[in-house]
Every structure is written in C-alpha cells, then in structure tokens.
Design a protein around this motif. Sequence first.
Motif, mmCIF file in Angstrom:
data_model
loop_
_atom_site.group_PDB
_atom_site.id
_atom_site.type_symbol
_atom_site.label_atom_id
_atom_site.label_comp_id
_atom_site.label_asym_id
_atom_site.label_seq_id
_atom_site.Cartn_x
_atom_site.Cartn_y
_atom_site.Cartn_z
ATOM 1 N N ALA A 119 1.019 -0.986 0.152
ATOM 2 C CA ALA A 119 -0.022 -0.023 0.007
ATOM 3 C C ALA A 119 1.048 1.409 -0.072
ATOM 4 N N GLY A 120 2.150 1.083 0.344
ATOM 5 C CA GLY A 120 2.909 2.355 0.471
ATOM 6 C C GLY A 120 3.873 2.291 1.787
ATOM 7 N N TRP A 121 4.204 3.491 2.322
ATOM 8 C CA TRP A 121 5.353 3.380 3.238
ATOM 9 C C TRP A 121 4.707 4.359 4.564
ATOM 10 N N LEU A 122 5.479 3.812 5.832
ATOM 11 C CA LEU A 122 5.257 4.396 6.957
ATOM 12 C C LEU A 122 6.351 5.147 7.194
ATOM 13 N N VAL A 123 6.430 6.560 7.237
ATOM 14 C CA VAL A 123 7.607 7.327 7.389
ATOM 15 C C VAL A 123 7.961 7.948 8.682
ATOM 16 N N ALA A 125 12.627 11.791 0.051
ATOM 17 C CA ALA A 125 13.889 11.282 -0.650
ATOM 18 C C ALA A 125 13.572 9.505 -0.322
ATOM 19 N N GLY A 126 13.396 8.967 0.739
ATOM 20 C CA GLY A 126 13.298 7.759 1.106
ATOM 21 C C GLY A 126 12.319 7.002 0.278
ATOM 22 N N VAL A 127 11.374 7.481 0.006
ATOM 23 C CA VAL A 127 10.189 6.590 -0.744
ATOM 24 C C VAL A 127 10.553 6.884 -2.361
ATOM 25 N N LEU A 128 11.321 7.933 -2.631
ATOM 26 C CA LEU A 128 11.564 7.807 -4.121
ATOM 27 C C LEU A 128 12.947 7.131 -4.339
ATOM 28 N N ALA A 129 13.530 6.698 -3.552
ATOM 29 C CA ALA A 129 14.890 6.125 -3.707
ATOM 30 C C ALA A 129 14.538 4.818 -4.701
ATOM 31 N N GLU A 130 13.634 4.031 -4.784
ATOM 32 C CA GLU A 130 13.556 2.796 -5.520
ATOM 33 C C GLU A 130 12.958 3.275 -7.005
ATOM 34 N N PHE A 131 12.776 4.579 -7.335
ATOM 35 C CA PHE A 131 12.144 4.852 -8.534
ATOM 36 C C PHE A 131 13.043 5.908 -9.443
ATOM 37 N N VAL A 132 14.144 6.355 -8.468
ATOM 38 C CA VAL A 132 15.100 7.021 -9.312
ATOM 39 C C VAL A 132 16.459 6.459 -8.905
ATOM 40 N N LYS A 133 17.375 6.881 -9.880
ATOM 41 C CA LYS A 133 18.917 6.305 -9.457
ATOM 42 C C LYS A 133 19.422 7.220 -8.531
ATOM 43 N N PRO A 134 20.518 6.765 -7.582
ATOM 44 C CA PRO A 134 20.983 7.619 -6.503
ATOM 45 C C PRO A 134 21.918 8.869 -6.984
ATOM 46 N N ASP A 135 22.290 9.044 -8.068
ATOM 47 C CA ASP A 135 23.064 10.202 -8.301
ATOM 48 C C ASP A 135 22.428 11.257 -9.180
ATOM 49 N N VAL A 136 21.281 11.424 -8.780
ATOM 50 C CA VAL A 136 20.352 12.285 -9.485
ATOM 51 C C VAL A 136 20.397 13.816 -8.782
ATOM 52 N N GLN A 137 20.079 14.747 -9.410
ATOM 53 C CA GLN A 137 19.945 16.236 -8.922
ATOM 54 C C GLN A 137 18.421 16.421 -8.596
ATOM 55 N N CYS A 138 18.198 16.979 -7.594
ATOM 56 C CA CYS A 138 17.015 16.978 -6.843
ATOM 57 C C CYS A 138 16.715 18.776 -6.699
ATOM 58 N N LEU A 139 15.349 19.015 -7.023
ATOM 59 C CA LEU A 139 15.332 20.332 -6.483
ATOM 60 C C LEU A 139 13.783 20.543 -5.851
ATOM 61 N N GLU A 140 13.548 21.251 -4.755
ATOM 62 C CA GLU A 140 12.492 21.475 -4.239
ATOM 63 C C GLU A 140 11.907 22.882 -4.179
ATOM 64 N N MET A 141 10.895 23.303 -4.985
ATOM 65 C CA MET A 141 10.359 24.566 -4.997
ATOM 66 C C MET A 141 9.314 24.905 -4.067
ATOM 67 N N PHE A 142 9.418 26.139 -3.602
ATOM 68 C CA PHE A 142 8.705 26.616 -2.454
ATOM 69 C C PHE A 142 8.985 25.938 -1.212
ATOM 70 N N ALA A 143 10.105 25.683 -1.086
ATOM 71 C CA ALA A 143 10.573 24.787 0.105
ATOM 72 C C ALA A 143 10.892 25.773 1.564
ATOM 73 N N ARG A 144 10.825 25.295 2.762
ATOM 74 C CA ARG A 144 10.748 25.919 3.943
ATOM 75 C C ARG A 144 11.796 25.340 4.858
ATOM 76 N N SER A 145 12.441 24.224 4.172
ATOM 77 C CA SER A 145 13.457 23.512 4.823
ATOM 78 C C SER A 145 14.480 22.995 3.645
ATOM 79 N N LEU A 146 15.656 22.557 4.195
ATOM 80 C CA LEU A 146 16.425 22.148 3.401
ATOM 81 C C LEU A 146 16.952 20.554 3.499
ATOM 82 N N GLN A 147 17.423 19.976 2.809
ATOM 83 C CA GLN A 147 17.919 18.549 2.814
ATOM 84 C C GLN A 147 19.183 18.290 2.142
#
Length: 460
Positions: free
Chosen positions: A9-13, A413-435
């Motif tokens: 069904a999904g993930w407990l995070v 990040a954790g739930v997307l790990a299986e759907f994208v390669k680990p060396d990808v570039q990621c952007l968050e827009m309208f962010a209020r925190s960093l990672q």
Amino acid sequence: MAVVHRLAAGWLVDHLSFINQCGYEIWDSSACPLAGTGSAAATSGACCAASALAATPLPRDGLEPGAAAGREAGGEAARRRFVFREEFFDISQPHIAAAPGEQLRQGCSDLRILILFPCVLVQKRKRQREPNPGELQALQYHSKVRKLIWEGTLGLVQEGLRSGFLHPTAAGLSHKRRAVPGHAGCGLAELCDMAKQFPAVGAGQHHPVQVLGEESSLPEQDLLCCLTENSSNSAKIIVVMGQRYLVPPRSSFLLSDVSCLQPLLSCKKKFDVIVMDPPWENKSLKRSKRYSPLAPWQIKQLPVPALAAPNCLVLTWVTNRQRHLRFVRDQLYPHWALQPLAEWHWVKITRAGEFVLPLDSLHKKPYEVLVLGRAPGDTEEAFRRLEAVAAIPDQKLIVSVPCSLHSHKPPLAGVLAEFVKPDVQCLEMFARSLQPGWTSWGNEVLKFQHMDYFTPLRDE
C-alpha cells in the motif's frame, strides 16, 4: 531511517528521524577552522556533490579537513550536534476525535448515505443548505479513495505498532511544549519582497554560486542574487538579519520569490526530480494572511521546463480542493509537457496510530494529494537511466506523524529511492527547509532551519 515500513500500500515514514539523520554536526571554530568562501569554488557550479537521495549521518571518523588540521595543531576539535525539537512531532491525540471505536475501523455505510442523501452534509452547520458543486466533487473523490486510504493505512499502522514505532498508549502522553520565539523563521518573505527595491545587479557581477565558509553573516543582497551552497560534509551556521540558521551538509538554496528565479536558472543545472508545494489560493489563507498565494496563471509561469532534465519526475503537493487537483492534472502538467503518472496520498496519523482527523470529516481530511508527472525524454541516456529503476506506481500512501509546524511536508527522498537513480539532481520549489543532496528554493527556504527549532544534543 526515514522509511520505517514498506508494504504494497505504501510507506510508513519517520519524518523526525529523517531530519536528525541529515548530519547537523558542527565543528568548533576555535579547534577546526573551515575554508572560507572562495571564487574558484563558487565558479565550479557544483551545487550538490553527494547523492541526492541519501540523508545519512556523517561517519564518526569521517572528519572535515579543517577538523583534522585542528587536531594536528594540538587542539581536540569539539563537535556540536543538533537535533530537531521532538515536541514538534508530539501529535499524541487527534485534532478532532472520531466516534469511539471508529478510528481506522469504520465501515463504508456512512459514506454511501452521504452520497445518496447529500443533505447530510449540513451537519454541524448553523443553517441547513444544499451542498455546493465543490463539496459534491470532493465527496465523489473521497468515495473513490476512501477504501484505499483506510485499508492501506490500517496495514501500515499495524506494522508500526508491532515494531514499536507507534505506541497505542501514546494517546495519553504528551511532552511539555516549549514556545517558539515569534522571530523564528520570520522576516524571510518580507526580505524577498524588499529585495525588489534593491538596485539591479548586472550580469557578471555575481558568481552563480557562493560557497559557505564556517559561520557566515551573509549580506542580504548577495544571498538573494545567487545560489548559496554548503559543499562540505558538515553543517554550517549562517546569520541572516541577525538570525541564525543551520544549513545541512551537501545542500544548496536560493532565497527569493517568483520574481527572482534567474539565479536558479543561471546555475545551469538540470534536475531529475522536482518537488513543489505551491501556495494555493483558498479562503482560510485569505483570512489568516499567513502567506501570499499564487493564482493558477502565475504557477504556470514557473520555469519548470527549463529546469527539468529529460524524463524528470515532477511531484506537486495539492490541497483537497478538487479544482486544484484538476488544474494540476488537466492544465498545469500538459502546459509543461508533463505526462501525469500517478496520485499518491500523504496520510497523517498520531503517535498512537489514529487519523489526526476523522477519515470522513466534512471540513478537512486527514490526507493530502501528491500528483506525479514525467517530463518528456528524447535522449538515449535518459532512457538508460529509467531502465535501472522501478516504474512509478499509482495510488500509493505515505503515512506519517505530521509536524505541528504549518506546511512542514514529509521527506520524499526515502520513498523515491527505488524509482530514481541515486546520483540524480533534486530540486524542491517553495521549500521551507533544506536537506542534504538537494537544491531548495523559496521565499521562506530557511524557515524551518532556524536555530530555535533545534536543540543541542551534546558536546563532543
């Protein structure tokens, strides 16, 4: 780790754990001076050097070069570690309690009654009236996803209770909350608005990226005119308008509003994952004046196509208003030449495993929608990248105890790990925190990085 359990069904995070694994460790400046801002590093354009989808703590023996130098000079480097304040995730009881015995066990009979007799929608209202079209559309959508959310959440909650991550007795417990000073994270949006009055900066006067040194007090105009990067493996403290903010390792950010996105474009980066949480228009927002919303036509103007790499995965947070969901799916994504892929749901629960709101609440729901789309890919390299990862599934759940701070979304990040390669570039827009490993943009991009949201764990 951020993902505690994964089921069909999904993930407990665990949102809090994810934040505290970001590596908020700082070496004492008297023992281990770090390299300052350098133009050579700034012109490199290497905004994030490490894996974009990993937020692991620093190895205890993996010292910064400055730390090693401090020890060789005869001083034992002191390490300060910070953790996010646990009380902001102390959601021990539902905001509105469901009827006894109904939480995560209620059937579908009530929902069928609502559909057959919509006048029931008037309960708890001062006057009876027929539901408007928006309420009917919301009810129809809820009827489609209700069983998925109830059964999927129930399975993940049961796993969380069995493993001890969730506690059935947590509903009767509550930590004493400390008040957050009113200045925490405030003034950033106002600064971005004031920046429109700054003299225009000519091309070539600023490097596209400025690299942080140790503790830096950054001129506001410099902060707003280029991407700011922490390329090291330890956290940094920056001072903005007299306020201190923690910047996680291997992260970069741009503090600006939609009128000043050119520094992000000048970075010349193409992103493989773009997550956005637009400030949608709604009545409660107008009453609260919490932040300025964007109209649909303004959201369409965001330069997502210019920032997206071939086959970029775009994820957009949507409120439960059906007009916003239809806009993203039927207008926004086609406008950006994105193919809609899936709809996921973020389900909010307490530490005891209850919905924070009754599942069939007529006002607010205990879930939010995440719409996933894919940018076109026309290169052989892009297709090779996709072959190594799983296809994006539809109707998945992200279940977590939410943060009590407004709009602090769970990490993806954790739930997307299986759907994208680990060396990808990621952007968050309208962010209020960093990672770590991500580039973040927004007019309050540092808000939840304010030092008042963290507490020192210990000195080493």
